[in-house]
Design a protein around this motif. Sequence first.
Motif, short mmCIF file in Angstrom:
data_model
loop_
_atom_site.label_atom_id
_atom_site.label_comp_id
_atom_site.label_asym_id
_atom_site.label_seq_id
_atom_site.Cartn_x
_atom_site.Cartn_y
_atom_site.Cartn_z
N VAL A 179 0.82 -1.21 0.00
CA VAL A 179 0.00 0.00 0.00
C VAL A 179 0.86 1.27 0.00
O VAL A 179 0.57 2.21 -0.73
N LEU A 180 1.92 1.29 0.79
CA LEU A 180 2.78 2.47 0.84
C LEU A 180 3.43 2.74 -0.51
O LEU A 180 3.42 3.87 -1.01
N MET A 181 3.97 1.71 -1.13
CA MET A 181 4.60 1.87 -2.44
C MET A 181 3.58 2.26 -3.50
O MET A 181 3.89 3.04 -4.41
N MET A 182 2.37 1.74 -3.38
CA MET A 182 1.31 2.11 -4.34
C MET A 182 0.96 3.59 -4.20
O MET A 182 0.70 4.27 -5.19
N GLY A 183 0.96 4.10 -2.96
CA GLY A 183 0.70 5.52 -2.74
C GLY A 183 1.77 6.39 -3.36
O GLY A 183 1.47 7.40 -4.01
N ILE A 184 3.02 6.01 -3.14
CA ILE A 184 4.14 6.76 -3.71
C ILE A 184 4.07 6.71 -5.24
O ILE A 184 4.26 7.72 -5.92
N LEU A 185 3.78 5.53 -5.76
CA LEU A 185 3.68 5.37 -7.21
C LEU A 185 2.50 6.18 -7.77
O LEU A 185 2.59 6.75 -8.87
N GLY A 186 1.41 6.24 -7.01
CA GLY A 186 0.25 7.04 -7.43
C GLY A 186 0.59 8.52 -7.52
O GLY A 186 0.19 9.21 -8.46
N VAL A 187 1.35 9.02 -6.55
CA VAL A 187 1.77 10.42 -6.57
C VAL A 187 2.69 10.67 -7.77
O VAL A 187 2.56 11.69 -8.47
N LEU A 188 3.61 9.75 -8.02
CA LEU A 188 4.51 9.89 -9.18
C LEU A 188 3.72 9.85 -10.50
O LEU A 188 4.02 10.61 -11.42
N ALA A 189 2.74 8.96 -10.58
CA ALA A 189 1.93 8.88 -11.79
C ALA A 189 1.12 10.16 -11.99
O ALA A 189 0.98 10.64 -13.12
N LEU A 190 0.60 10.73 -10.91
CA LEU A 190 -0.14 11.98 -11.01
C LEU A 190 0.77 13.13 -11.45
O LEU A 190 0.40 13.95 -12.29
N LEU A 191 1.99 13.17 -10.91
CA LEU A 191 2.96 14.17 -11.32
C LEU A 191 3.32 13.99 -12.80
O LEU A 191 3.40 14.96 -13.55
N PHE A 192 3.50 12.75 -13.22
CA PHE A 192 3.81 12.43 -14.61
C PHE A 192 2.68 12.92 -15.53
O PHE A 192 2.94 13.56 -16.56
N LEU A 193 1.43 12.65 -15.14
CA LEU A 193 0.28 13.09 -15.94
C LEU A 193 0.19 14.61 -15.95
O LEU A 193 -0.11 15.21 -16.99
N SER A 194 0.46 15.23 -14.81
CA SER A 194 0.40 16.70 -14.72
C SER A 194 1.44 17.35 -15.64
O SER A 194 1.14 18.35 -16.30
N ILE A 195 2.61 16.80 -15.69
CA ILE A 195 3.65 17.32 -16.59
C ILE A 195 3.26 17.07 -18.04
O ILE A 195 3.43 17.92 -18.91
N THR A 196 2.68 15.90 -18.31
CA THR A 196 2.32 15.52 -19.67
C THR A 196 1.32 16.48 -20.29
O THR A 196 1.43 16.80 -21.47
N VAL A 197 0.33 16.96 -19.51
CA VAL A 197 -0.68 17.85 -20.10
C VAL A 197 -0.10 19.20 -20.50
O VAL A 197 -0.70 19.91 -21.30
N TYR A 198 1.08 19.55 -19.97
CA TYR A 198 1.73 20.80 -20.35
C TYR A 198 2.81 20.62 -21.41
O TYR A 198 3.25 21.61 -22.01
N LEU A 199 3.25 19.40 -21.66
CA LEU A 199 4.37 19.18 -22.59
C LEU A 199 4.09 19.77 -23.97
O LEU A 199 4.92 20.51 -24.51
N PHE A 200 2.96 19.41 -24.55
CA PHE A 200 2.70 19.81 -25.93
C PHE A 200 2.43 21.30 -26.08
O PHE A 200 2.94 21.92 -27.02
N PRO A 201 1.64 21.92 -25.19
CA PRO A 201 1.51 23.38 -25.31
C PRO A 201 2.85 24.11 -25.15
O PRO A 201 3.11 25.08 -25.86
N VAL A 202 3.69 23.63 -24.24
CA VAL A 202 5.00 24.28 -24.05
C VAL A 202 5.86 24.08 -25.30
O VAL A 202 6.52 25.03 -25.75
N MET A 203 5.86 22.87 -25.87
CA MET A 203 6.66 22.64 -27.09
C MET A 203 6.16 23.50 -28.25
O MET A 203 6.96 23.98 -29.05
N ALA A 204 4.83 23.66 -28.35
CA ALA A 204 4.28 24.44 -29.45
C ALA A 204 4.51 25.94 -29.26
O ALA A 204 4.67 26.66 -30.24
N HIS A 205 4.55 26.39 -28.03
CA HIS A 205 4.63 27.82 -27.77
C HIS A 205 6.07 28.34 -27.70
O HIS A 205 6.36 29.44 -28.18
N PHE A 206 6.96 27.58 -27.08
CA PHE A 206 8.33 28.04 -26.88
C PHE A 206 9.29 27.25 -27.75
O PHE A 206 9.14 26.05 -27.90
#
Length: 188
Positions: free
Chosen positions: A98-125
């Motif tokens: 359970v502890l490792m799943m929680g840590i992995l869940g936070v990492l996955a959420l951070l990964f998804l959060s970064i992913t939604v900005y990747l393409f707009p940032v690449m297109a804009h800058f």
Amino acid sequence: MNILNSRMLRGIERMVDLFLLNLIWLIVCIPVVTIFPATTAMYGVIRKWVIGKETDGVFRTFFGLFRECFFQSMGLSFLWFGLAYLIFLNYQLVHSNVLMMGILGVLALLFLSITVYLFPVMAHFETNWKHVIRNSLIMAISYPLTTVLLIGILLISLYLIYLIPAMIFIVGSISVYGTYTVCHKLFT
């Protein structure tokens, strides 16, 4: 009133352009490895529309941007698919802790959060892939409500496609238009 300059005609023209853009994006994404360059090009076309820049038509603008951002997007796609695979692999290995799943869940959420900005940032800058990731991370952390909104747009789009598979022909470009419009306000 000039019929050619009417608001309704411009709206219909924009819907047709969104449909064509989505169709081109789908066709170019058929070889799965080109998803990142195609998506970056799609964001680039939408960027030109949002800032009011004149385009040479959907096809020419899309393929010009596709060629322009191909190598940077391909390099980033290998890195991003590798990171996604590592997250998935770790999930498979620690799914009973359970502890490792929680840590992995936070990492996955951070990964998804970064992913939604990747393409707009690449297109804009115009910057290298390290700065794209860094800027996406900074934006994901700095604007948590906007990040939740962008993830929500992505999830709603996927759910609509799941419910009505024919929506795949229009939902992608509409969601990109929405996400880039939100990101553009952050960029300016």
